[in-house]
Scaffold this motif. Sequence first.
Motif, short mmCIF file in Angstrom:
data_model
loop_
_atom_site.label_atom_id
_atom_site.label_comp_id
_atom_site.label_asym_id
_atom_site.label_seq_id
_atom_site.Cartn_x
_atom_site.Cartn_y
_atom_site.Cartn_z
N UNK A 1 6.90 15.11 16.40
CA UNK A 1 8.33 15.17 16.68
C UNK A 1 8.51 15.70 18.10
N UNK A 2 9.16 14.92 18.95
CA UNK A 2 9.33 15.28 20.36
C UNK A 2 10.51 16.23 20.51
N UNK A 3 10.24 17.43 21.03
CA UNK A 3 11.28 18.41 21.30
C UNK A 3 11.54 18.56 22.80
N UNK A 4 10.46 18.57 23.58
CA UNK A 4 10.60 18.81 25.01
C UNK A 4 11.06 17.55 25.74
N UNK A 5 11.86 17.76 26.79
CA UNK A 5 12.50 16.65 27.49
C UNK A 5 11.49 15.66 28.07
N UNK A 6 10.35 16.16 28.54
CA UNK A 6 9.38 15.28 29.19
C UNK A 6 8.86 14.22 28.23
N UNK A 7 8.52 14.64 27.03
CA UNK A 7 8.03 13.68 26.04
C UNK A 7 9.18 12.82 25.52
N UNK A 8 10.35 13.40 25.37
CA UNK A 8 11.51 12.63 24.92
C UNK A 8 11.85 11.53 25.92
N UNK A 9 11.75 11.84 27.20
CA UNK A 9 12.02 10.82 28.23
C UNK A 9 10.98 9.71 28.19
N UNK A 10 9.73 10.09 27.87
CA UNK A 10 8.66 9.09 27.84
C UNK A 10 8.88 8.05 26.76
N UNK A 11 9.60 8.44 25.69
CA UNK A 11 9.90 7.46 24.64
C UNK A 11 11.39 7.08 24.67
N UNK A 12 12.02 7.39 25.79
CA UNK A 12 13.44 7.05 25.99
C UNK A 12 14.32 7.58 24.87
N UNK A 13 14.01 8.80 24.42
CA UNK A 13 14.76 9.47 23.36
C UNK A 13 14.87 8.59 22.11
N UNK A 14 13.81 7.91 21.81
CA UNK A 14 13.76 7.05 20.63
C UNK A 14 12.47 7.26 19.85
N UNK A 15 11.63 6.25 19.83
CA UNK A 15 10.33 6.33 19.17
C UNK A 15 9.27 5.76 20.09
#
Length: 380
Positions: free
Chosen positions: A358-372
Motif C-alpha cells: 500500500x503506497x503511503x509516501x508521495x514518491x511511490x504514489x506518483x510513480x503509480x499516478x495515485x492508482x495501481x
Amino acid sequence: MSYYVSVYLSTTPEDRGDKPPRYEIKLKDLIKAEEDFRRKHGIDIDQFQDDFQRIREFIADPKNLESDNGLPVWGIGIFSNVKENYFEVRKLPYIFREMLEIDRTPYIRAAIEIESEFGRNLVVHFSRKWVRFYIASVSEGFKQLGEEISLEQREIQEGVYKTRLKAGIPISRTIGGQNLENIIEESDRRILRIVSNEIFEVYKRTPVDNIYIAGPDKLDHMILDYLHSYVKQRLRGILKLPSNPSKNDIVETLLRKVQELDYRDERNKLEELEFALSKGMGAVNNLEKIIENALMANIKLLIVDRDYQKEGYVCYPSGFISIGDKKCLLDDDEPWPVKDIVDTLIEQVISTGGNIEIAHYDELRRAIYKGVGAIFRYSI
C-alpha cells in the motif's frame, strides 16, 4: 444467491481516541457508500441490513476490540452472512486498507496475508544485568519466552578479579590494570558477548521470522557486531524502550516499528518498480492490464495507492474481473457490481501468491499516478 459482507477497519490508539471513535464513523460512511452504490445498480439493499446491523453492534462494544492474547488490536476484519449463519472476526496488528465490500465470498484472504506477513517475532530486551525474550505473533499473541536471564553471575570471566575504587564502588578489573574507561568498555564487551550467545541459543531452538532488539544506551547498536550471522539474517530492527517497560510498552513499540519499517520499505519497492519498468517487465496505471495479469497469476507485486478506488464487476461463475461496461467472457456469466474493484484485485493477487504494497509516501504514489502499479512474474 447468498452474499457476504466484508469489512476492514483501522483500530489504532488514534482511531480510538475520539468520541465517537473514528472507526465507528468510518463504518457508518462505508455502509452509506455501499447502500448508495447498490441503489445505483438497482440492487435491493434490504437484504444486507441484518449484516450491517450485526457489524454495527459488534463495533459499538469496545470489549469486542480488546486483545485476547496480549497483542494489541490495531486493525480488524469482520465477515458476515446472516443467511448462512456465518460471522467471523479477525483481530489484526494492522490492515492494508479500510473497506467494506459485498460479494459471493468473504474477502478474508487479506486478513490471512496480514497474519502471515506479520509473522512470528522474537523481541530481545537486555540491560547490563539481564536479558529477556518475548514472542509476538497473531496466533500466539505477546508473551515472555522463558524466565529472565541474569548476566551478573556471568560477567566475571577468567583473568578478571574484583577490586574497589576509593569511593567503595565495586568494579571488575583485568590483571595488569587499566583506566576506568577501558574497564567499563571491557565490561560492556563481555555483556554483549554473553547476550549475543544467549540470543543465538534461543534462535536455534525457536523458529522465528523476525528479530527485534532493545538495549541500553549505545549497546543496542554495538551488539550488531557480536551477533551470529544467522541471527543477523533475521534481524529486522532496533527498538527504543525505557529501562523497565511494561509488556504493553514493548508490544506497542514493536507495532510502531513494524509500521515505520513498512513505510521505509516503500523506497525499495519504488526502486524495484522502476527497474522492472526499465526492463519492460511491469505496468503502471494500467488497471485493465494488471487485472488481466492477475487472472493469469502473473502478479509478483501489486502496489496500490491508499486512496485509490475504482468501480467494476466480478463475473460469476467464471470469476472474471472487469471494469467499465459489463464485460464478461462467457455468455453464462452474470456480472456482479463491486464498489471498489481494487479490493477484489487484492484478494485475487493474494490467492495466487503475489505480494501487496500500500503506497503511503508521495514518491511511490506518483510513480503509480495515485492508482495501481504491478511487477509481473514474467513478461507476456
